[in-house]
Design an enzyme around this catalytic site. Structure first.
Site, PDB file in Angstrom:
ATOM      1  CB  SER A 170      -0.961  -0.034   1.199  1.00  0.00           C
ATOM      2  OG  SER A 170      -1.945   0.953   1.084  1.00  0.00           O
ATOM      3  CG  ASP A 210      -6.466  -2.581  -4.389  1.00  0.00           C
ATOM      4  OD1 ASP A 210      -7.246  -1.859  -3.751  1.00  0.00           O
ATOM      5  OD2 ASP A 210      -5.256  -2.681  -4.126  1.00  0.00           O
ATOM      6  CG  HIS A 259      -5.491  -2.148  -0.512  1.00  0.00           C
ATOM      7  ND1 HIS A 259      -4.637  -1.852  -1.557  1.00  0.00           N
ATOM      8  CD2 HIS A 259      -4.972  -1.536   0.575  1.00  0.00           C
ATOM      9  CE1 HIS A 259      -3.647  -1.086  -1.115  1.00  0.00           C
ATOM     10  NE2 HIS A 259      -3.832  -0.880   0.170  1.00  0.00           N
TER      11      HIS A 259
END
Length: 718
Positions: free
Chosen positions: A587, A662, A694
């Site tokens: 991330s 995602d 995600h």
């Protein structure tokens, strides 16, 4: 003869120690990942509930325990075997484990669910009988309970429903992809974690109504459908048109809905929603789209009319309201507000007219959470990091005198659970080398009773040694890190290093918790001969406004300097092989990984970036514009931070991993990176998880970490 006996004893002890050491198991990667939060994590107490007469209930090891914390003894133990025997007598399905329990504190009974049926266990008679009272289905979407056990609300198909008078009422019926009711607004930023807010008396229900009609649709492909199926979601990217947010109030008795009078056309944010104790007023923090000007407004809950602005907060960079007003039970016209207006998050006492009565806490540390009030109603209980930026302690402040006192004891990380009247709390404590302890704390005299202590869950495994490190950043501020040494570490040998990082907003990786917040799979890599290293740099939370806002309009730049401070430290260690450095982040950590690999090329030999932000233009409005302003306002910042403009500098091996579904860091980020790399003749490695969003969770997480570790192991020695 005596000396001979001693020598024999010493040899025997040494042989026993060696034999014991040799019996320790190697961690498999699958176990390290899939059991890292369960059987290989410090044991937890579940279903903790304070009961009358100084009793406490909790479940552990398939037992339900009743504990008298005044007498410091267990007075009742109810086993899973007992419950299942009683369920069989009722011709009901048995339970595989102790379920979630709902106590009726006045009747010494608790309810639980078995399949689709509810049962009640009577502690006195030790009998189970069917529970015919109303219970909400735990599977309901966005389920929100009220103070009345017979009233709750939930969402379904973009609409909001209320369960009231034993029936479900549709508060809205025109919900669709462009219009949602009762769902969290603003993509869960600004402390928003729900979209439904009951009043104290459960006779009113505030909710978010969000108009997404101007937000661009974004395609999410479901690859397991045949043929593949597209689902469009609403995803507002930085600088684009965004959500229009409304707050409605449904009145149960009148069966009517009114809306707060606040014009949504300038895309403002409405957050930190709270009813006044008498439910006459609703308080909302109203934040402009530039996120540098917040007003705490008061509205009439009967009409929705704006009454007044209590106060305003401005900042040349950004204001981020995260916590609703906390009202005092003895003085309902007073409330506590948490703000970092003086440079650190502290507590401020206001009256309902907006007059600042006093600042309750101050110093170069941060209040993290308001827990509640003590039994007198005069002392506020809160958590903070006054003793260290990586600690969390429990404190009280006297609202009238301003006296601040620490009530947690041991150095480390304390998470409290307060009882109903504020006289006692459970202190869930952990630290670097202490897996977990639970204490019962008498708030008045600070006396603690040890309730439970977890053993080391990795005792029988070969593990690394870990320790905290503190380094100096470029501006003199302290950076907190952790280092895990290889199993059977030998300081005369040079070892490769895996740097695991995030270094972004709202997440501290290094905390004074068990293993300093490290993951169990680190020990797998430690047995493979790796040092594992992490450092939290500028931009991470709980370090004060200046430390956090250093990254404003140029995400990644200050953070990379701090990561290079960590690299300088590693290179100073004689046992580090400076030619064998690996990097992994997910991330924001994926953004950091790709940034470092392209802006500090050659430092790392191999890297893995998961779910990475590649260009902030493709990320969501709320988060991105807080830290970067819009692309129109800050074109240089967006161009400088875009990996697309630097991928040609890549040296070393880089694996990009992304979830095809995602909906946070959308797949387009890494696809655009691939396109740009191809255009510029740069080779990348790439892997996709077709059905994951995600985060790669469940059993596939073991596959993910295996992919990461194998890639690093494969390329670090090439």
């Amino acid at each position: 003869m005596y000396m001979k006996k001693i020598i024999i004893i010493l040899i025997s002890c040494t042989q026993c120690f060696i034999a014991f050491a040799q019996t320790k198991q190697s961690l498999t990667l699958k176990d390290a990942v899939l059991k890292g939060r369960t059987s290989l994590a410090p044991q937890r107490l579940n279903n903790i509930t304070f009961l009358p007469n100084h009793l406490l209930s909790y479940s552990i090891n398939e037992n339900i325990i009743l504990f008298d914390y005044k007498k410091n003894k267990i007075i009742e133990k109810i086993t899973l075997t007992q419950i299942n025997a009683l369920l069989k007598q009722n011709n009901a399905d048995t339970l595989p484990a102790i379920p979630a329990l709902q106590w009726n504190k006045q009747q010494s009974t608790f309810s639980f669910q078995s399949k689709n049926k509810y049962f009640t266990y009577d502690v006195v008679s030790k009998k189970i009988f069917p529970d015919t009272s109303e219970h909400p289905d735990a599977a309901l979407e966005n389920l929100e309970l009220s103070s009345n056990p017979h009233i709750w609300a939930y969402t379904k198909d973009n609409n909001l429903y209320l369960h009231y008078n034993k029936k479900d009422i549709a508060i809205s019926n025109d919900g669709n992809i462009n219009l949602t009711y009762g769902y969290p607004a603003s993509r869960n930023e600004f402390g928003i974690n729900k979209g439904i807010f009951f009043s104290n008396r459960a006779d009113k229900l505030a909710f978010y109504k969000v108009d997404h009609s101007e937000v661009a649709e974004y395609p999410i492909i479901h690859w397991t459908e045949f043929p593949a199926k597209n689902e469009n979601i609403k995803y507002p990217m930085a600088g684009q048109k965004s959500q229009k947010v409304y707050v409605g109030i449904y009145h149960l008795k009148q069966n009517k809905t009114i809306y707060i009078q606040e014009n949504p056309n300038d895309y403002k944010y409405l957050t930190n929603i709270a009813f006044s104790p008498d439910d006459k007023y609703l308080f909302i923090a109203v934040l402009n789209r530039d996120q540098n000007h917040m007003k705490l407004n008061m509205y009439d809950t009967e009409t929705g009319h704006f009454i007044k602005t209590l106060f305003e907060e401005k900042d040349e960079k950004y204001v981020e309201p995260l916590t609703p007003p906390f009202f005092l039970k003895n003085k309902p016209e007073w409330f506590i507000w948490r703000s970092n207006r003086d440079g650190f998050y502290h507590l401020y006492l206001y009256d309902i007219n907006g007059k600042l009565l006093k600042q309750l806490t101050r110093g170069e540390w941060e209040v993290k959470e308001i827990i509640g009030l003590d039994a007198t109603g005069k002392k506020l209980i809160f958590t903070c990091n006054a003793t260290s930026p990586i600690n969390q302690d429990i404190y009280t402040v006297d609202i009238y005198t301003g006296k601040v006192e620490k009530i947690s004891d041991e150095h480390g990380f304390h998470s409290p659970l307060l009882n109903d009247d504020g006289s006692y709390l459970i202190d869930n404590y952990t630290s670097c080398y202490i897996p977990r302890k639970y204490y019962v704390t008498d708030i008045k005299n600070k006396k603690q009773t040890l309730l439970f202590e977890s053993t080391n869950p990795l005792e029988n495994y070969k593990t690394a040694i870990w320790k905290k490190i503190v380094l100096k950043s470029y501006d003199g501020s302290e950076l907190y890190g952790r280092i895990f040494y290889p199993v059977n570490f030998d300081s005369t040998i040079k070892y490769p290093v895996l740097v695991y990082l995030y270094n972004g907003p709202h997440l501290q990786l290094v905390t004074n918790t068990w293993m300093l917040g490290g993951e169990v799979w680190y020990h797998y890599m430690a047995e493979k001969g790796f040092i594992i290293f992490t450092i939290d740099g500028h931009g991470t939370p709980f370090r004060g406004k200046q430390f956090e806002q250093e990254t404003f309009r140029k995400l990644g730049e200050a953070e990379m300097k701090d990561q290079m401070t960590g690299i300088k430290y590693l290179k100073s260690l004689p046992y580090v092989d400076t030619n064998k450095l690996a990097l992994f982040g997910w991330s924001f950590g994926g953004f950091m990984t790709t940034s470092i690999m392209t802006k500090y090329p050659g430092v790392f030999k191999v890297a893995v970036a998961g779910g990475p932000v590649i260009d902030w233009r493709y990320y969501e409005v709320m988060y991105t514009e807080r830290y970067m302003d819009t692309p129109q306002q800050n074109p240089d910042g967006y161009n400088t931070t875009s990996i697309l403009n630097h991928i040609q500098n890549l040296k070393g091996k880089l694996l990009i991993i992304h979830g095809a579904e995602d909906d946070v860091v959308v797949w387009q980020h890494s696809m655009m990176l691939l396109k740009t790399a191809i255009d510029k003749g740069i080779q990348l490695d790439y892997f996709v998880y077709p059905t994951h969003k995600h985060n790669v969770l469940g059993k596939d997480r073991a596959h993910l970490i295996e992919k990461v570790c194998d890639y690093i192991l494969q390329h670090i020695n090439q």
